[in-house]
Design a protein around this motif. Structure first.
Motif, PDB file in Angstrom:
ATOM      1  N   GLY A 190       1.180  14.085 -10.465  1.00  0.00           N
ATOM      2  CA  GLY A 190       0.145  13.608  -9.556  1.00  0.00           C
ATOM      3  C   GLY A 190      -0.997  14.596  -9.414  1.00  0.00           C
ATOM      4  O   GLY A 190      -2.183  14.217  -9.409  1.00  0.00           O
ATOM      5  N   ILE A 191      -0.673  15.879  -9.301  1.00  0.00           N
ATOM      6  CA  ILE A 191      -1.708  16.910  -9.175  1.00  0.00           C
ATOM      7  C   ILE A 191      -2.552  16.972 -10.450  1.00  0.00           C
ATOM      8  O   ILE A 191      -3.787  17.018 -10.410  1.00  0.00           O
ATOM      9  N   GLN A 246       0.840  -1.199   0.000  1.00  0.00           N
ATOM     10  CA  GLN A 246       0.000   0.000   0.000  1.00  0.00           C
ATOM     11  C   GLN A 246       0.879   1.256   0.000  1.00  0.00           C
ATOM     12  O   GLN A 246       0.642   2.197  -0.764  1.00  0.00           O
ATOM     13  N   ILE A 247       1.911   1.266   0.825  1.00  0.00           N
ATOM     14  CA  ILE A 247       2.831   2.402   0.868  1.00  0.00           C
ATOM     15  C   ILE A 247       3.563   2.544  -0.464  1.00  0.00           C
ATOM     16  O   ILE A 247       3.762   3.651  -0.973  1.00  0.00           O
ATOM     17  N   ALA A 248       3.948   1.403  -1.040  1.00  0.00           N
ATOM     18  CA  ALA A 248       4.731   1.405  -2.281  1.00  0.00           C
ATOM     19  C   ALA A 248       3.943   1.905  -3.487  1.00  0.00           C
ATOM     20  O   ALA A 248       4.520   2.138  -4.552  1.00  0.00           O
ATOM     21  N   GLU A 249       2.637   2.109  -3.332  1.00  0.00           N
ATOM     22  CA  GLU A 249       1.846   2.684  -4.423  1.00  0.00           C
ATOM     23  C   GLU A 249       2.176   4.162  -4.635  1.00  0.00           C
ATOM     24  O   GLU A 249       1.903   4.722  -5.694  1.00  0.00           O
ATOM     25  N   ALA A 250       2.774   4.782  -3.622  1.00  0.00           N
ATOM     26  CA  ALA A 250       3.102   6.208  -3.704  1.00  0.00           C
ATOM     27  C   ALA A 250       4.403   6.425  -4.463  1.00  0.00           C
ATOM     28  O   ALA A 250       5.156   5.489  -4.738  1.00  0.00           O
ATOM     29  N   LYS A 281      -8.727  13.444 -13.256  1.00  0.00           N
ATOM     30  CA  LYS A 281      -9.376  12.174 -12.891  1.00  0.00           C
ATOM     31  C   LYS A 281      -8.846  10.995 -13.722  1.00  0.00           C
ATOM     32  O   LYS A 281      -9.615  10.220 -14.300  1.00  0.00           O
ATOM     33  N   ARG A 282      -7.515  10.885 -13.769  1.00  0.00           N
ATOM     34  CA  ARG A 282      -6.894   9.762 -14.480  1.00  0.00           C
ATOM     35  C   ARG A 282      -5.828   9.133 -13.595  1.00  0.00           C
ATOM     36  O   ARG A 282      -5.451   9.684 -12.555  1.00  0.00           O
ATOM     37  N   SER A 283      -5.348   7.953 -13.984  1.00  0.00           N
ATOM     38  CA  SER A 283      -4.346   7.242 -13.188  1.00  0.00           C
ATOM     39  C   SER A 283      -2.993   7.930 -13.283  1.00  0.00           C
ATOM     40  O   SER A 283      -2.735   8.714 -14.204  1.00  0.00           O
TER      41      SER A 283
END
Length: 262
Positions: free
Chosen positions: A247-248, A200-204, A254-256
């Motif tokens: 990311g912003i 979960q952390i590694a998704e960042a 609204k995309r990945s």
């Protein structure tokens, strides 16, 4: 990074962006011998240099996490030898904070003395319901002054003093209530729960995680004004990073997001 380094008391594996360091001397309750400390230091250097790794789990083979220093190396030697052991151990503990990856301790059974210190120095701790944390050095005439540093910073002075002067075991749930442990789970779920948190952390963004970890420890002992001054400049520079801008924009559109880790 080579997953098959020539180590005898630890092992290393990886799952995508998550590294897994295993203390692997269950016959000695994974005691922190000079050999093991040296191997951990060597591995941490390699992990720190690997930008594809975002999280490091430290776990242990057998029924227990770590019994602390290998006491057979702590008798009938001179001050030079003792200083070497504690200097090396201190370098290892400090490196856990210095590396850019988030470090999670996965604790079962006992985490005693320097083993408790090792868990406390990790950024996060997931413990099985059977886990117990203690600093029993006072009962041996050797007060746990080096573990004291990490424990005091994790749980505060009063609770740390009780742990240090009584030497009693603090069960996992009590350790969680004090702030030494983040999560307590049934022992048969410990592996999966730790892995889930790590991934979960590694998704960042690895870049953002590294900035955040460095920033948390840098500001912790500052005054409020100093900490806010440090934080506002850090976040402004972070906002210039490619990952932050991507990311912003991805959020607004609204995309990945696809992280570049820079």
């Amino acid at each position: 990074m080579n997953d098959c380094m020539n180590h005898t008391e630890i092992t290393f594996a990886r799952e995508a962006a998550v590294g897994i360091l295993t203390l692997n001397n269950a016959g000695k309750i994974n005691a922190l011998s000079k050999q093991m400390i040296g191997e951990i230091l060597h591995l941490l250097e390699a992990v720190a240099a690997d930008e594809s790794l975002k999280v490091l789990i430290i776990k242990a083979s057998g029924k227990h996490f770590c019994a602390g220093h290998y006491l057979a190396e702590m008798i009938d030697a001179g001050i030079k030898e003792y200083k070497f052991i504690f200097d090396q151990c201190t370098r290892m503990m400090m490196r856990l904070h210095d590396i850019p990856q988030v470090v999670i301790a996965q604790v079962q059974g006992i985490a005693t003395a320097a083993g408790c210190q090792l868990a406390a120095w990790c950024d996060l701790v997931v413990a099985g319901e059977d886990a117990r944390f203690s600093t029993p050095g006072v009962r041996l005439g050797l007060f746990c002054t080096t573990p004291m540093v990490a424990i005091t910073r994790a749980i505060g002075r009063k609770a740390a003093m009780e742990m240090l002067v009584t030497g009693r075991e603090f069960p996992a749930q009590e350790a969680k209530a004090l702030g030494l442990v983040n999560r307590v789970v049934p022992l048969d779920q410990l592996e999966d729960a730790t892995r889930t948190l790590a991934h979960q952390i590694a998704e960042a963004s690895g870049f953002a995680l590294a900035i955040g970890k460095q920033g948390l420890y840098a500001q912790a002992d500052m005054t409020d004004a100093q900490a806010l001054h440090y934080a506002k400049h850090t976040i402004a520079m972070n906002n210039m990073a490619e990952d932050a801008q991507s990311g912003i924009k991805a959020f607004l559109e609204k995309r990945s997001i696809e992280w570049k880790n820079r």
